[in-house]
Design a protein around this motif. Structure first.
Motif, PDB file in Angstrom:
ATOM      1  N   VAL A   1      -8.590 -21.180  -4.082  1.00 54.42           N
ATOM      2  CA  VAL A   1      -8.690 -19.836  -4.647  1.00 54.42           C
ATOM      3  C   VAL A   1      -7.735 -18.882  -3.945  1.00 54.42           C
ATOM      4  CG1 VAL A   1     -10.235 -17.848  -4.871  1.00 54.42           C
ATOM      5  CG2 VAL A   1     -11.062 -20.153  -5.411  1.00 54.42           C
ATOM      6  N   ARG A   2      -7.100 -18.022  -4.736  1.00 57.12           N
ATOM      7  CA  ARG A   2      -6.223 -16.982  -4.183  1.00 57.12           C
ATOM      8  C   ARG A   2      -6.893 -15.630  -4.312  1.00 57.12           C
ATOM      9  NH1 ARG A   2      -0.136 -16.679  -5.841  1.00 57.12           N
ATOM     10  NH2 ARG A   2      -0.338 -15.179  -4.133  1.00 57.12           N
ATOM     11  N   ILE A   3      -6.937 -14.889  -3.216  1.00 57.05           N
ATOM     12  CA  ILE A   3      -7.443 -13.517  -3.229  1.00 57.05           C
ATOM     13  C   ILE A   3      -6.269 -12.591  -3.517  1.00 57.05           C
ATOM     14  CG2 ILE A   3      -8.661 -11.737  -1.931  1.00 57.05           C
ATOM     15  CD1 ILE A   3     -10.330 -14.204  -2.511  1.00 57.05           C
ATOM     16  N   LYS A   4      -6.339 -11.898  -4.657  1.00 63.99           N
ATOM     17  CA  LYS A   4      -5.234 -11.032  -5.070  1.00 63.99           C
ATOM     18  C   LYS A   4      -5.492  -9.599  -4.621  1.00 63.99           C
ATOM     19  CE  LYS A   4      -4.393 -13.943  -9.108  1.00 63.99           C
ATOM     20  NZ  LYS A   4      -4.340 -14.007 -10.597  1.00 63.99           N
ATOM     21  N   LEU A   5      -4.425  -8.951  -4.113  1.00 68.47           N
ATOM     22  CA  LEU A   5      -4.532  -7.569  -3.635  1.00 68.47           C
ATOM     23  C   LEU A   5      -3.866  -6.601  -4.601  1.00 68.47           C
ATOM     24  CD1 LEU A   5      -3.753  -7.993   0.175  1.00 68.47           C
ATOM     25  CD2 LEU A   5      -5.970  -8.092  -0.987  1.00 68.47           C
ATOM     26  N   LYS A   6      -4.322  -5.371  -4.564  1.00 67.11           N
ATOM     27  CA  LYS A   6      -3.705  -4.319  -5.365  1.00 67.11           C
ATOM     28  C   LYS A   6      -2.310  -4.013  -4.809  1.00 67.11           C
ATOM     29  CE  LYS A   6      -8.227  -2.217  -6.235  1.00 67.11           C
ATOM     30  NZ  LYS A   6      -9.109  -1.034  -6.001  1.00 67.11           N
ATOM     31  N   PRO A   7      -1.378  -3.556  -5.654  1.00 66.38           N
ATOM     32  CA  PRO A   7      -0.011  -3.274  -5.180  1.00 66.38           C
ATOM     33  C   PRO A   7       0.032  -2.226  -4.068  1.00 66.38           C
ATOM     34  CG  PRO A   7      -0.083  -3.335  -7.582  1.00 66.38           C
ATOM     35  CD  PRO A   7      -1.504  -3.383  -7.112  1.00 66.38           C
ATOM     36  N   GLU A   8      -0.894  -1.273  -4.119  1.00 65.17           N
ATOM     37  CA  GLU A   8      -0.864  -0.188  -3.125  1.00 65.17           C
ATOM     38  C   GLU A   8      -1.703  -0.507  -1.893  1.00 65.17           C
ATOM     39  OE1 GLU A   8      -4.243   0.654  -6.014  1.00 65.17           O
ATOM     40  OE2 GLU A   8      -2.169  -0.111  -6.092  1.00 65.17           O
ATOM     41  N   ALA A   9      -2.118  -1.742  -1.708  1.00 63.29           N
ATOM     42  CA  ALA A   9      -2.978  -2.116  -0.582  1.00 63.29           C
ATOM     43  C   ALA A   9      -2.281  -1.867   0.755  1.00 63.29           C
ATOM     44  CB  ALA A   9      -3.370  -3.587  -0.696  1.00 63.29           C
TER      45      ALA A   9
ATOM     46  N   LEU B   1     -10.795  -4.516   3.404  1.00 55.36           N
ATOM     47  CA  LEU B   1     -10.131  -5.504   2.546  1.00 55.36           C
ATOM     48  C   LEU B   1     -10.661  -5.422   1.111  1.00 55.36           C
ATOM     49  CD1 LEU B   1      -8.245  -7.932   2.165  1.00 55.36           C
ATOM     50  CD2 LEU B   1     -10.142  -9.405   2.899  1.00 55.36           C
ATOM     51  N   ASN B   2     -11.957  -5.221   0.965  1.00 60.29           N
ATOM     52  CA  ASN B   2     -12.543  -5.167  -0.374  1.00 60.29           C
ATOM     53  C   ASN B   2     -12.004  -4.010  -1.200  1.00 60.29           C
ATOM     54  OD1 ASN B   2     -14.176  -7.463  -0.215  1.00 60.29           O
ATOM     55  ND2 ASN B   2     -15.848  -6.340   0.768  1.00 60.29           N
ATOM     56  N   LYS B   3     -11.646  -2.914  -0.541  1.00 64.63           N
ATOM     57  CA  LYS B   3     -11.048  -1.799  -1.262  1.00 64.63           C
ATOM     58  C   LYS B   3      -9.687  -2.173  -1.845  1.00 64.63           C
ATOM     59  CE  LYS B   3     -13.306   1.868   1.435  1.00 64.63           C
ATOM     60  NZ  LYS B   3     -13.090   3.003   2.365  1.00 64.63           N
ATOM     61  N   ALA B   4      -9.030  -3.140  -1.219  1.00 65.33           N
ATOM     62  CA  ALA B   4      -7.694  -3.537  -1.668  1.00 65.33           C
ATOM     63  C   ALA B   4      -7.711  -4.755  -2.581  1.00 65.33           C
ATOM     64  CB  ALA B   4      -6.818  -3.833  -0.449  1.00 65.33           C
ATOM     65  N   VAL B   5      -8.865  -5.403  -2.743  1.00 64.46           N
ATOM     66  CA  VAL B   5      -8.942  -6.629  -3.544  1.00 64.46           C
ATOM     67  C   VAL B   5      -8.949  -6.304  -5.023  1.00 64.46           C
ATOM     68  CG1 VAL B   5     -10.437  -8.566  -4.176  1.00 64.46           C
ATOM     69  CG2 VAL B   5     -10.069  -8.005  -1.784  1.00 64.46           C
TER      70      VAL B   5
END
Length: 482
Positions: free
Chosen positions: A178-186, A250-254
């Motif tokens: 599984v890949r955890i994807k981040l928001k662009p502005e993370a 991290l969850n804010k950026a996921v």
């Protein structure tokens, strides 16, 4: 030396006489008892199945091709050898020569006269076996197919023999990491010093970290990482600790996957007509999902004994439930009578046979997938069990007694926050309470911003009425629930 029958001193349920199996019971409910063993034993052999006149055994009857002739048998999983009556044997067009036997065949009613045995080729559908068949003198008893023969012909299977491999502390699902994807502005967040841990807890934390590392859930990290979170050890009831990682930053950026999570309303209509249920629980479910190497570094955490990162999916990551639901749904998508909610798998069927067939298919898939189940939390073939916080059965859905008890024992709220907790618990079983919104109107009015918080008799009466309604809550049909 003869073996003493364990039933000799028992009291009969029909005639209430002790030593029932040494005398004739007037109820005449015992029709047959049967022995079986494909290899002779030097001493006593015992015929072991009991059936009653009133019981239907049609589902356990099967017709085999034996020596080219069709012969009816009753499957007896308690039998060690296959037996036929002398009447059946005498009707065979090609009667084989009988060989002497050295065993004694006994039933609870006494010794049975075994004339001899012969080796026969038997066939059922496309399966063929050779087995020893014992001929018993008498005409009233059924022909009995042994456990071993029935298993060889694919007529019966023991569930625990199939499922033993699927139980364990931890498995690894055969899926793409599984890949955890981040928001662009993370924006990365990394701590350089660990939070302080109370000294008495430190040895327990070290022990748990070592255990997780040995299991392959985490691994030590020595390189620099952009993300690093603190830990929060939580003491469990057994005195050990659970390592919880604070992944709020991290969850804010996921980037969430937004996979649809099923609700009881989605599941309930599917259960209409079901009478038998099994639940399977995945052991440490999220930890059985592998993580992509890059995603592993995102979940680095710091402790007083060094830095570590998760190699498996952490339950503290916000997208973990959706990821796990997606993988489990994909795994069991093609299975009939199967519902998945996170790490809980529900298998159901309208009949015991349908349920068992579906359950075996699910267990075989789980076994091949690498997933492991928690044996203590699995329940098999129940007419009623708890699932999704409710009791399900052939009748329908009813509220879980533990939740009803919690509502009945809860105290009156003292502020708005406690009120919200009370209403959350009540609304969970709200579907069973008719006109609940009208009953709770005096209570819900206190949630408005322009209303002063005053808990008065009208609110107390409304809450008391809800508690009394729960005592007579109806069982809802599955379509009513959905």
């Amino acid at each position: 030396m003869k073996t003493r029958c364990p039933a000799i001193d028992k009291r009969c349920r029909k005639c209430n006489r002790a030593g029932h199996f040494e005398v004739v019971c007037k109820s005449e409910s015992v029709r047959e008892m049967c022995l079986d063993s494909d290899q002779e034993k030097p001493e006593l052999s015992f015929i072991g199945s009991v059936t009653e006149q009133s019981g239907s055994v049609d589902d356990w009857r099967v017709t085999l091709t034996m020596l080219g002739e069709r012969v009816a048998f009753k499957i007896d999983t308690g039998a060690d050898i296959t037996v036929i009556s002398f009447v059946t044997f005498s009707k065979l067009p090609r009667r084989p020569e009988l060989k002497n036997v050295t065993i004694q065949v006994h039933s609870p009613g006494g010794r049975i006269d075994c004339i001899g045995r012969f080796l026969a080729d038997c066939e059922y559908r496309e399966r063929k076996i050779s087995m020893w068949v014992y001929v018993i003198r008498g005409s009233c008893m059924n022909n009995l197919l042994s456990r071993k023969a029935a298993c060889s012909l694919g007529l019966v299977a023991r569930v625990y023999e199939v499922t033993e491999d699927v139980f364990g502390d931890l498995g690894l699902l055969n899926c793409e990491p599984v890949r955890i994807k981040l928001k662009p502005e993370a924006v990365p967040y990394s701590l350089t010093t660990p939070r302080r841990i109370p000294f008495p807890l430190l040895p327990k934390v070290e022990c748990e970290l070592l255990r997780m590392e040995k299991m392959g859930v985490i691994e030590a990290v020595t390189e620099a990482t952009d993300w690093c979170a603190p830990i929060v050890p939580v003491t469990k009831k057994n005195g050990k600790v659970r390592i919880c990682v604070d992944l709020k930053r991290l969850n804010k950026a996921v980037r969430r996957e937004r996979y649809v999570m099923p609700t009881l309303e989605d599941i309930a209509p599917q259960l209409s007509g079901a009478n038998f249920f099994s639940t399977l629980d995945a052991s440490s479910g999220f930890w059985q999902i592998p993580l992509d190497p890059e995603s592993q570094k995102l979940m680095t955490f710091i402790t007083p004994v060094g830095r570590f990162c998760f190699r498996r999916l952490s339950f503290r990551i916000s997208s973990a439930p959706e990821i796990f639901q997606r993988e489990m749904s994909s795994l069991l998508r093609d299975h009939e009578g199967t519902v998945v909610v996170m790490d809980d798998i529900l298998v159901y069927g309208s009949t015991k046979e349908e349920h068992d067939r579906r359950l075996l298919c699910v267990l075989q898939t789980v076994k091949e997938s690498g997933l492991r189940l928690n044996k203590e939390k699995c329940h098999f073939g129940k007419p009623e069990l708890c699932y999704f916080g409710h009791i399900i059965s052939g009748e329908g859905v009813k509220p879980d007694a533990s939740k009803v008890l919690a509502i009945e024992k809860m105290k009156s709220p003292s502020d708005v926050n406690e009120l919200r907790q009370v209403l959350g618990l009540v609304n969970y079983v709200g579907k069973f309470l008719p006109e609940l919104s009208s009953v709770l109107h005096p209570v819900t009015e206190l949630l408005k911003k322009d209303v002063a918080w005053i808990w008065e008799p009208p609110q107390e009466e409304a809450l008391a009425r809800v508690k009394s309604m729960l005592g007579s809550a109806p069982v809802l049909g599955y379509y009513d629930c959905g």
